[in-house]
Design a protein around this motif. Structure first.
Motif, PDB file in Angstrom:
ATOM      1  N   TRP A   1      23.743 -16.986  47.150  1.00 40.68           N
ATOM      2  CA  TRP A   1      24.931 -16.488  46.446  1.00 40.68           C
ATOM      3  C   TRP A   1      25.208 -15.028  46.752  1.00 40.68           C
ATOM      4  O   TRP A   1      26.340 -14.587  46.679  1.00 40.68           O
ATOM      5  N   PHE A   2      24.206 -14.262  47.126  1.00 43.77           N
ATOM      6  CA  PHE A   2      24.363 -12.821  47.350  1.00 43.77           C
ATOM      7  C   PHE A   2      24.546 -12.469  48.827  1.00 43.77           C
ATOM      8  O   PHE A   2      24.440 -11.306  49.188  1.00 43.77           O
TER       9      PHE A   2
ATOM     10  N   ILE B   1      19.848 -11.055  57.385  1.00 45.71           N
ATOM     11  CA  ILE B   1      20.017  -9.628  57.679  1.00 45.71           C
ATOM     12  C   ILE B   1      21.459  -9.228  57.362  1.00 45.71           C
ATOM     13  O   ILE B   1      22.393  -9.981  57.625  1.00 45.71           O
ATOM     14  N   ASN B   2      21.617  -8.064  56.757  1.00 49.35           N
ATOM     15  CA  ASN B   2      22.927  -7.543  56.403  1.00 49.35           C
ATOM     16  C   ASN B   2      22.927  -6.036  56.657  1.00 49.35           C
ATOM     17  O   ASN B   2      22.346  -5.289  55.880  1.00 49.35           O
TER      18      ASN B   2
ATOM     19  N   GLU C   1      14.141 -27.038  56.241  1.00 47.70           N
ATOM     20  CA  GLU C   1      15.118 -26.565  55.274  1.00 47.70           C
ATOM     21  C   GLU C   1      14.729 -25.169  54.802  1.00 47.70           C
ATOM     22  O   GLU C   1      13.613 -24.947  54.365  1.00 47.70           O
ATOM     23  N   TYR C   2      15.689 -24.234  54.896  1.00 49.06           N
ATOM     24  CA  TYR C   2      15.463 -22.843  54.507  1.00 49.06           C
ATOM     25  C   TYR C   2      16.312 -22.479  53.299  1.00 49.06           C
ATOM     26  O   TYR C   2      17.485 -22.828  53.232  1.00 49.06           O
ATOM     27  N   ARG C   3      15.686 -21.772  52.364  1.00 46.50           N
ATOM     28  CA  ARG C   3      16.395 -21.188  51.227  1.00 46.50           C
ATOM     29  C   ARG C   3      15.882 -19.772  51.029  1.00 46.50           C
ATOM     30  O   ARG C   3      14.682 -19.549  51.023  1.00 46.50           O
ATOM     31  N   ALA C   4      16.813 -18.828  50.847  1.00 44.79           N
ATOM     32  CA  ALA C   4      16.418 -17.458  50.524  1.00 44.79           C
ATOM     33  C   ALA C   4      15.949 -17.446  49.070  1.00 44.79           C
ATOM     34  O   ALA C   4      16.163 -18.396  48.322  1.00 44.79           O
ATOM     35  N   GLY C   5      15.313 -16.357  48.654  1.00 43.82           N
ATOM     36  CA  GLY C   5      14.879 -16.241  47.271  1.00 43.82           C
ATOM     37  C   GLY C   5      16.070 -16.174  46.315  1.00 43.82           C
ATOM     38  O   GLY C   5      17.222 -16.051  46.731  1.00 43.82           O
TER      39      GLY C   5
END
Length: 106
Positions: free
Chosen positions: A23-24, A63-64, A88-92
């Protein structure tokens, strides 16, 4: 003399990678690493070719503008990649800390 490498798309070892956009992630892009070599990617589902005949360390991070977040990695064995593994990847949940990268059931 070494034989010439095979052209792209001829490998039998491909894995499906599902990158879930957090979401971020305003403007953030994922980066995929295969044995430490980084490759730019896009959020969503795609496939990646892996080297034949050996296990590889597969990693993902976001990365941002130089800010790195959600790093995660998993070792993919040769047999799993040959069978068409799905990663499957998910960020925190927050824009810092580690993410998760798992071999999902097909």
């Amino acid at each position: 003399m070494n034989p010439a490498p095979l052209p792209s798309g001829t490998t039998r070892r491909r894995v499906e990678l599902r990158l879930r956009k957090p979401w971020f992630a305003w403007g953030a892009r994922p980066t995929v690493t295969v044995d430490g070599v980084g490759n730019p990617a896009q959020w969503g589902t795609g496939t990646w070719a892996l080297p034949d005949g050996r296990a590889v360390e597969f990693g993902v991070y976001g990365i941002n503008r130089g800010w790195r977040f959600g790093a995660a990695s998993v070792r993919v064995e040769a047999a799993a990649a040959g069978a068409g593994a799905v990663l499957e990847y998910r960020a925190g949940l927050l824009p810092f800390g580690r993410g998760t990268l798992v071999v999902a059931p097909r």
